[in-house]
Scaffold this active site. Structure first.
Site, PDB file in Angstrom:
ATOM      1  N   ASN A  39      40.201  42.080  49.939  1.00 24.29           N
ATOM      2  CA  ASN A  39      39.092  41.626  49.115  1.00 24.29           C
ATOM      3  C   ASN A  39      38.437  40.429  49.798  1.00 24.29           C
ATOM      4  O   ASN A  39      39.113  39.465  50.155  1.00 24.29           O
ATOM      5  CB  ASN A  39      39.609  41.254  47.720  1.00 24.29           C
ATOM      6  CG  ASN A  39      38.504  40.963  46.746  1.00 24.29           C
ATOM      7  OD1 ASN A  39      37.695  40.067  46.974  1.00 24.29           O
ATOM      8  ND2 ASN A  39      38.472  41.691  45.655  1.00 24.29           N
ATOM      9  N   HIS A  50      35.116  44.451  47.807  1.00 27.12           N
ATOM     10  CA  HIS A  50      36.471  44.688  47.304  1.00 27.12           C
ATOM     11  C   HIS A  50      37.344  45.170  48.461  1.00 27.12           C
ATOM     12  O   HIS A  50      36.847  45.597  49.504  1.00 27.12           O
ATOM     13  CB  HIS A  50      36.435  45.737  46.197  1.00 27.12           C
ATOM     14  CG  HIS A  50      35.859  45.237  44.914  1.00 27.12           C
ATOM     15  ND1 HIS A  50      36.227  45.759  43.697  1.00 27.12           N
ATOM     16  CD2 HIS A  50      34.952  44.266  44.642  1.00 27.12           C
ATOM     17  CE1 HIS A  50      35.580  45.139  42.735  1.00 27.12           C
ATOM     18  NE2 HIS A  50      34.780  44.237  43.283  1.00 27.12           N
ATOM     19  N   GLU A  52      39.211  47.843  48.990  1.00 26.11           N
ATOM     20  CA  GLU A  52      39.058  49.228  49.422  1.00 26.11           C
ATOM     21  C   GLU A  52      37.724  49.450  50.131  1.00 26.11           C
ATOM     22  O   GLU A  52      37.657  50.197  51.118  1.00 26.11           O
ATOM     23  CB  GLU A  52      39.184  50.171  48.219  1.00 26.11           C
ATOM     24  CG  GLU A  52      40.528  50.089  47.528  1.00 26.11           C
ATOM     25  CD  GLU A  52      40.619  48.998  46.454  1.00 26.11           C
ATOM     26  OE1 GLU A  52      41.609  49.017  45.714  1.00 26.11           O
ATOM     27  OE2 GLU A  52      39.727  48.130  46.361  1.00 26.11           O
ATOM     28  N   CYS A  77      39.473  49.644  40.988  1.00 26.83           N
ATOM     29  CA  CYS A  77      38.491  49.574  39.908  1.00 26.83           C
ATOM     30  C   CYS A  77      37.570  50.790  40.022  1.00 26.83           C
ATOM     31  O   CYS A  77      37.709  51.610  40.937  1.00 26.83           O
ATOM     32  CB  CYS A  77      37.682  48.286  40.021  1.00 26.83           C
ATOM     33  SG  CYS A  77      36.627  48.251  41.493  1.00 26.83           S
ATOM     34  N   CYS A  80      35.677  51.075  43.469  1.00 22.92           N
ATOM     35  CA  CYS A  80      36.489  51.558  44.583  1.00 22.92           C
ATOM     36  C   CYS A  80      36.988  52.986  44.353  1.00 22.92           C
ATOM     37  O   CYS A  80      37.062  53.783  45.285  1.00 22.92           O
ATOM     38  CB  CYS A  80      37.636  50.592  44.830  1.00 22.92           C
ATOM     39  SG  CYS A  80      37.020  48.933  45.255  1.00 22.92           S
ATOM     40  N   ASP A 140      35.894  38.808  39.306  1.00 24.21           N
ATOM     41  CA  ASP A 140      36.131  39.958  40.174  1.00 24.21           C
ATOM     42  C   ASP A 140      36.116  41.261  39.394  1.00 24.21           C
ATOM     43  O   ASP A 140      35.630  42.274  39.879  1.00 24.21           O
ATOM     44  CB  ASP A 140      37.458  39.794  40.921  1.00 24.21           C
ATOM     45  CG  ASP A 140      37.646  40.826  42.010  1.00 24.21           C
ATOM     46  OD1 ASP A 140      36.796  40.889  42.917  1.00 24.21           O
ATOM     47  OD2 ASP A 140      38.620  41.584  41.949  1.00 24.21           O
TER      48      ASP A 140
END
Length: 143
Positions: A39, A50, A52, A77, A80, A140
């Site tokens: 991240n 993020h 990913e 999330c 991602c 976030d």
């Protein structure tokens, strides 16, 4: 411990040491890491950075993704998870989903196999971060 998840954990720790959010990710194809990231939202002042997403950016254009496995220290999330679905990644392996439930069902509904390893170290890193920096964490996750 799975060596690929260990690499994702190392990425998470790198992000934490940089003053960021401790989530790490690696992309694996044929037992080889083709991308890695953590991240970078804080470090790059980028709301889309993020773990990913950073990992996929690092991998670059690799053609098809349906033979890759995405590892993440935390359940992805929707942003991602959407990237995993969009690129046809068929398996996502996560370190934990206790601190954040994420979008596991969304991925499963779109044909992604989701495996939660429920790793104590991943849970502890995130739990401590959330305790130490709740405002940054809630930013976030969009709360």
């Amino acid at each position: 411990m799975d060596r690929f998840m260990q690499c994702a954990i190392d990425e998470a720790k790198k992000g934490l040491n940089e003053g960021g959010i401790p989530i790490g990710s690696v992309l694996v194809r044929n037992e080889k890491i083709v991308g890695h990231g953590h991240n970078m939202r804080v470090q790059k002042d980028d709301p889309l950075a993020h773990a990913e997403i950073s990992c996929l950016r690092n991998a670059g254009r690799i053609g098809k993704y349906n033979d890759t496995i995405l590892y993440s220290t935390l359940m992805p999330c929707y942003l991602c998870a959407g990237a995993a679905v969009q690129f046809g990644i068929k398996k996502v392996i996560v370190g934990e989903a206790e601190n954040f439930h994420g979008a596991a069902e969304f991925m499963r509904e779109h044909g992604v196999e989701v495996i939660n390893l429920d790793i104590a170290e991943c849970k502890q890193i995130m739990k401590q971060f959330i305790k130490d920096k709740p405002d940054l964490w809630y930013e976030d996750i969009g709360k």
